[in-house]
Design a protein around this motif. Structure first.
Motif, PDB file in Angstrom:
ATOM      1  N   HIS A  52      60.381  29.616 -21.949  1.00 59.14           N
ATOM      2  CA  HIS A  52      59.419  28.660 -22.811  1.00 59.14           C
ATOM      3  C   HIS A  52      60.904  28.730 -23.415  1.00 59.14           C
ATOM      4  CE1 HIS A  52      55.992  31.244 -22.502  1.00 59.14           C
ATOM      5  NE2 HIS A  52      56.385  31.591 -22.105  1.00 59.14           N
ATOM      6  N   SER A  53      60.822  27.096 -24.561  1.00 57.39           N
ATOM      7  CA  SER A  53      61.794  26.589 -25.064  1.00 57.39           C
ATOM      8  C   SER A  53      61.277  26.138 -26.345  1.00 57.39           C
ATOM      9  CB  SER A  53      62.430  25.472 -24.146  1.00 57.39           C
ATOM     10  OG  SER A  53      61.523  24.340 -24.253  1.00 57.39           O
ATOM     11  N   PHE A  54      62.080  26.196 -27.026  1.00 62.37           N
ATOM     12  CA  PHE A  54      62.033  25.277 -28.618  1.00 62.37           C
ATOM     13  C   PHE A  54      63.173  24.128 -29.213  1.00 62.37           C
ATOM     14  CE2 PHE A  54      64.675  28.433 -29.508  1.00 62.37           C
ATOM     15  CZ  PHE A  54      65.028  28.308 -31.374  1.00 62.37           C
ATOM     16  N   THR A  55      63.258  23.457 -29.792  1.00 64.41           N
ATOM     17  CA  THR A  55      64.155  22.795 -29.840  1.00 64.41           C
ATOM     18  C   THR A  55      64.661  22.694 -31.410  1.00 64.41           C
ATOM     19  OG1 THR A  55      63.693  20.836 -29.043  1.00 64.41           O
ATOM     20  CG2 THR A  55      65.104  20.147 -30.247  1.00 64.41           C
TER      21      THR A  55
ATOM     22  N   GLY B  86      68.367  19.696 -31.782  1.00 62.23           N
ATOM     23  CA  GLY B  86      68.878  18.757 -31.131  1.00 62.23           C
ATOM     24  C   GLY B  86      67.877  18.975 -29.618  1.00 62.23           C
ATOM     25  N   GLN B  87      69.020  20.703 -29.939  1.00 64.94           N
ATOM     26  CA  GLN B  87      68.737  20.235 -28.011  1.00 64.94           C
ATOM     27  C   GLN B  87      67.676  21.734 -28.422  1.00 64.94           C
ATOM     28  OE1 GLN B  87      71.937  20.564 -26.559  1.00 64.94           O
ATOM     29  NE2 GLN B  87      72.183  18.441 -28.463  1.00 64.94           N
ATOM     30  N   GLU B  88      67.471  21.660 -26.691  1.00 60.56           N
ATOM     31  CA  GLU B  88      66.277  21.898 -25.856  1.00 60.56           C
ATOM     32  C   GLU B  88      67.137  24.230 -25.860  1.00 60.56           C
ATOM     33  OE1 GLU B  88      63.128  22.845 -22.247  1.00 60.56           O
ATOM     34  OE2 GLU B  88      64.152  21.004 -22.292  1.00 60.56           O
ATOM     35  N   THR B  89      66.180  24.720 -26.441  1.00 58.56           N
ATOM     36  CA  THR B  89      66.532  26.052 -26.010  1.00 58.56           C
ATOM     37  C   THR B  89      65.556  27.233 -25.754  1.00 58.56           C
ATOM     38  OG1 THR B  89      68.340  26.070 -28.823  1.00 58.56           O
ATOM     39  CG2 THR B  89      67.566  28.232 -27.747  1.00 58.56           C
ATOM     40  N   ALA B  90      65.903  28.133 -24.754  1.00 54.14           N
ATOM     41  CA  ALA B  90      65.129  29.143 -24.193  1.00 54.14           C
ATOM     42  C   ALA B  90      65.095  30.392 -25.125  1.00 54.14           C
ATOM     43  CB  ALA B  90      65.510  29.853 -23.493  1.00 54.14           C
ATOM     44  N   PHE B  91      63.616  30.495 -25.215  1.00 53.73           N
ATOM     45  CA  PHE B  91      62.995  32.059 -26.675  1.00 53.73           C
ATOM     46  C   PHE B  91      62.207  32.968 -25.724  1.00 53.73           C
ATOM     47  CE2 PHE B  91      59.433  28.584 -27.225  1.00 53.73           C
ATOM     48  CZ  PHE B  91      58.671  29.960 -27.737  1.00 53.73           C
ATOM     49  N   VAL B  92      61.988  34.214 -25.699  1.00 56.52           N
ATOM     50  CA  VAL B  92      61.068  35.250 -25.132  1.00 56.52           C
ATOM     51  C   VAL B  92      60.803  35.251 -26.413  1.00 56.52           C
ATOM     52  CG1 VAL B  92      60.938  37.432 -24.634  1.00 56.52           C
ATOM     53  CG2 VAL B  92      63.341  36.546 -24.316  1.00 56.52           C
TER      54      VAL B  92
ATOM     55  N   GLU C 154      60.218  22.241 -33.264  1.00 54.16           N
ATOM     56  CA  GLU C 154      61.521  21.495 -34.036  1.00 54.16           C
ATOM     57  C   GLU C 154      61.716  22.395 -34.893  1.00 54.16           C
ATOM     58  OE1 GLU C 154      60.868  17.401 -34.366  1.00 54.16           O
ATOM     59  OE2 GLU C 154      59.962  17.193 -32.051  1.00 54.16           O
ATOM     60  N   VAL C 155      63.628  22.839 -34.518  1.00 54.33           N
ATOM     61  CA  VAL C 155      63.832  24.133 -35.840  1.00 54.33           C
ATOM     62  C   VAL C 155      65.451  23.086 -36.297  1.00 54.33           C
ATOM     63  CG1 VAL C 155      64.927  26.054 -36.561  1.00 54.33           C
ATOM     64  CG2 VAL C 155      63.527  25.836 -35.382  1.00 54.33           C
ATOM     65  N   ASP C 156      64.802  23.116 -37.669  1.00 51.84           N
ATOM     66  CA  ASP C 156      66.290  22.217 -38.063  1.00 51.84           C
ATOM     67  C   ASP C 156      68.090  23.425 -39.006  1.00 51.84           C
ATOM     68  OD1 ASP C 156      68.234  21.470 -39.760  1.00 51.84           O
ATOM     69  OD2 ASP C 156      66.656  19.856 -41.197  1.00 51.84           O
ATOM     70  N   ASN C 157      68.488  23.580 -38.392  1.00 53.17           N
ATOM     71  CA  ASN C 157      69.335  24.198 -38.561  1.00 53.17           C
ATOM     72  C   ASN C 157      70.932  23.345 -39.793  1.00 53.17           C
ATOM     73  OD1 ASN C 157      70.706  27.176 -38.811  1.00 53.17           O
ATOM     74  ND2 ASN C 157      72.003  26.409 -37.237  1.00 53.17           N
ATOM     75  N   ALA C 158      70.740  22.688 -39.562  1.00 48.59           N
ATOM     76  CA  ALA C 158      72.484  22.445 -40.072  1.00 48.59           C
ATOM     77  C   ALA C 158      72.242  20.613 -40.920  1.00 48.59           C
ATOM     78  CB  ALA C 158      73.007  22.131 -38.072  1.00 48.59           C
TER      79      ALA C 158
END
Length: 239
Positions: free
Chosen positions: A3-6, A9-15, A70-74
């Motif tokens: 599973h992944s989310f962004t 801008g970077q594809e990131t794995a999650f559980v 898609e998550v904006d953190n920065a």
């Protein structure tokens, strides 16, 4: 199945079941926060961990990750809102950083630096709140409390004591102590309690020691909180 989310801008794995905060930390990405601690259930009270999801901004510590999110953190928009929250926290309390024993090892101060909050914005309230020095090992400066409830949760969930609670609503909200007199010295609070070591500000401080490590050589003086994290803040005091 992966599973992944962004995230920025970077594809990131999650559980599945993880919050945005948990998934980001697992990926080594720092999201600023104050009330969050992985040892306790998410609280979402400080709102410093705001991130952008679509057209909304949500707290990363309480929002579950979803596939394809898609998550904006920065972005500057996100950082500006975090700064506004921090500016209000500073205005609502008595945070005189240059004179505080916690300076350089304070999560509130370090997060403010990280987000670019370098000066006050709102007129300070300068609230008249007491300092409780009744306990033989610790003092509480209520003027530095930001109502994160970390000490409340640590005392309840880790120490099994329920020494602390929050009373009142809105601007009248304040930390209270469960003892006959309302003083820490009359409670079952002990120096070994987890609640004695989770405060992200200088509200709960040990007695009989001060400025043993010079300002300029402390944890966040050497590296930003995004590099060293917040869970080392109190460990650093005894290294």
């Amino acid at each position: 199945m992966s599973h992944s989310f962004t995230l920025d801008g970077q594809e990131t794995a999650f559980v599945p079941g993880q919050t945005i905060m948990e998934a980001a930390q697992a990926a080594g990405v720092y999201i600023p926060h104050l009330c969050h601690n992985p040892d306790y259930a998410p609280h979402g009270s400080c709102r410093v961990c705001l991130v952008g999801v679509g057209r909304r901004q949500v707290s990363a510590c309480t929002t579950r990750v979803m596939e394809g999110m898609e998550v904006d953190n920065a972005s500057e928009s996100v950082q500006a809102n975090r700064r506004a929250v921090l500016q209000m926290l500073f205005a609502e309390g008595n945070h005189i950083c240059p004179a505080c024993e916690r300076s350089g090892n304070c999560q509130l101060q370090a997060v403010a630096y990280y987000t670019g909050m370098l000066a006050p914005h709102y007129p300070p309230f300068f609230p008249r709140r007491p300092v409780d020095a009744s306990h033989p090992d610790f003092i509480i400066d209520f003027g530095r409390c930001i109502l994160c409830e970390l000490c409340v949760r640590a005392s309840r969930d880790h120490d099994g004591k329920r020494v602390f609670a929050i009373s009142g609503r809105g601007l009248a909200s304040h930390l209270v102590i469960d003892s006959p007199s309302g003083l820490l010295g009359d409670s079952c609070f002990a120096a070994a309690d987890r609640a004695a070591h989770v405060c992200p500000t200088g509200a709960i401080l040990p007695k009989h020691k001060g400025f043993e490590r010079p300002i300029g050589e402390r944890l966040y003086d050497r590296e930003p909180i995004s590099k060293v994290g917040d869970l080392r803040a109190h460990e650093d005091e005894v290294d």
